[in-house]
Design a protein around this motif. Structure first.
Motif, mmCIF file in Angstrom:
data_model
loop_
_atom_site.group_PDB
_atom_site.id
_atom_site.type_symbol
_atom_site.label_atom_id
_atom_site.label_comp_id
_atom_site.label_asym_id
_atom_site.label_seq_id
_atom_site.Cartn_x
_atom_site.Cartn_y
_atom_site.Cartn_z
ATOM 1 N N HIS A 67 0.831 -1.200 0.000
ATOM 2 C CA HIS A 67 0.000 0.000 0.000
ATOM 3 C C HIS A 67 0.865 1.250 0.000
ATOM 4 O O HIS A 67 1.923 1.307 0.638
ATOM 5 N N ARG B 143 -0.151 7.157 0.927
ATOM 6 C CA ARG B 143 -1.479 7.769 0.961
ATOM 7 C C ARG B 143 -2.528 6.764 1.441
ATOM 8 O O ARG B 143 -3.397 7.100 2.251
ATOM 9 N N GLU B 144 -2.439 5.530 0.965
ATOM 10 C CA GLU B 144 -3.387 4.499 1.396
ATOM 11 C C GLU B 144 -3.215 4.177 2.879
ATOM 12 O O GLU B 144 -4.202 3.959 3.590
ATOM 13 N N GLN C 180 -5.005 6.603 4.806
ATOM 14 C CA GLN C 180 -6.446 6.349 4.730
ATOM 15 C C GLN C 180 -6.871 5.224 5.676
ATOM 16 O O GLN C 180 -8.049 5.139 6.040
ATOM 17 N N TRP D 202 -11.433 0.327 4.476
ATOM 18 C CA TRP D 202 -10.200 -0.275 4.978
ATOM 19 C C TRP D 202 -10.476 -1.048 6.266
ATOM 20 O O TRP D 202 -11.277 -0.627 7.092
ATOM 21 N N ARG E 81 -8.054 -4.250 2.229
ATOM 22 C CA ARG E 81 -9.475 -4.096 1.927
ATOM 23 C C ARG E 81 -10.299 -5.221 2.526
ATOM 24 O O ARG E 81 -11.511 -5.102 2.707
#
Length: 254
Positions: free
Chosen positions: A5, A8-9, A12, A108, A178
């Protein structure tokens, strides 16, 4: 498939980690003598609804489960250590209870677990919980770029053996993103210097769990709860951690 990841992810993912941590903090505060396991599951369920999150457990039906889990929280009491199905049971003085909770928020997932003793603690139970916590902390410390998956596993196993405990390899940590359970598998024992090279962007749920006097499990008649084969007690600690260029970031820190 192992997923990596972006920075930025990982940013998040922070709200999901904070939410899961807040639910476990609330459960730890609510757990007391006389409290029903179903009341604790209802507390977690209400927090999920209030946050606009989604349960990772309620429809969960892997090959080892007898049916969809149907609850939002794992509550493993005394000789139970994993996948404890909440049922009509009121906690008693001295009970050791492990809470395992995973939820999805804003797409997430985070996954975390802790163990507590309600009422008057047995020092042996507190010592067992401490071993899981120390194993988790040690594993997080070696979750760094350039190390290998075997370093994490070996570190957990070394803490367990130093405490005189044996290690079960059937269930362990896993990738998180995810979905709740992804690659790679993170065994709670292994050989250092072996396995996957750890790279930034990897997100893992690392979860040491141990039993007082065995590493063998038996399935409860409820089709979900895993108990020690000899009736000894178990404890479980878990965090979701993202690996960054600067090292591990504990997303579910409390």
């Amino acid at each position: 498939m192992i997923e990596y990841h972006s920075p930025r992810e990982i940013e998040q993912m922070r709200p999901a980690g904070s939410f899961v941590a807040s639910v476990l903090t609330a459960l730890e505060a609510a757990a007391d003598v006389g409290v029903n396991l179903l009341e604790l599951d209802a507390l977690a369920h209400e927090m999920i609804r209030s946050a606009g999150a989604e349960s990772c457990y309620i429809d969960y039906h892997p090959s080892f489960g007898a049916f969809p889990f149907g609850k939002v929280l794992c509550t493993s009491v005394n000789d139970a250590v994993l996948h404890g199905l909440p049922h009509d049971y009121r906690l008693r003085d001295g009970d050791l209870v492990s809470f395992d909770f995973a939820a999805s928020l804003e797409g997430w997932v985070s996954d975390s677990a802790l163990s507590v003793v309600v009422g008057t603690p047995d020092p042996r139970d507190l010592a067992l919980i401490d071993v899981t916590q120390r194993a988790l902390a040690a594993a997080i410390e070696v979750f760094r770029p350039g190390n290998r998956m075997g370093d994490i596993s070996a570190t957990i196993g070394a803490v367990a053996r130093e405490a005189g405990l044996s290690v079960n390899l059937e269930f362990g940590g896993h990738g998180v993103g995810r979905t709740m359970h992804g690659d790679p598998h993170v065994a709670n024992d292994g050989r250092p210097g072996r396995g996957l090279v750890l790279k930034p962007g990897l997100v893992l749920a690392i979860e040491p769990w141990f039993l007082q006097s065995t590493d063998k499990l038996r399935m409860d008649s409820d089709g979900w709860t895993l108990r020690s084969a000899d009736g000894s007690r178990g404890a479980h600690s878990e965090h979701t951690i993202a690996l960054t260029e600067d090292g591990p970031l504990v997303l579910t820190a409390r």
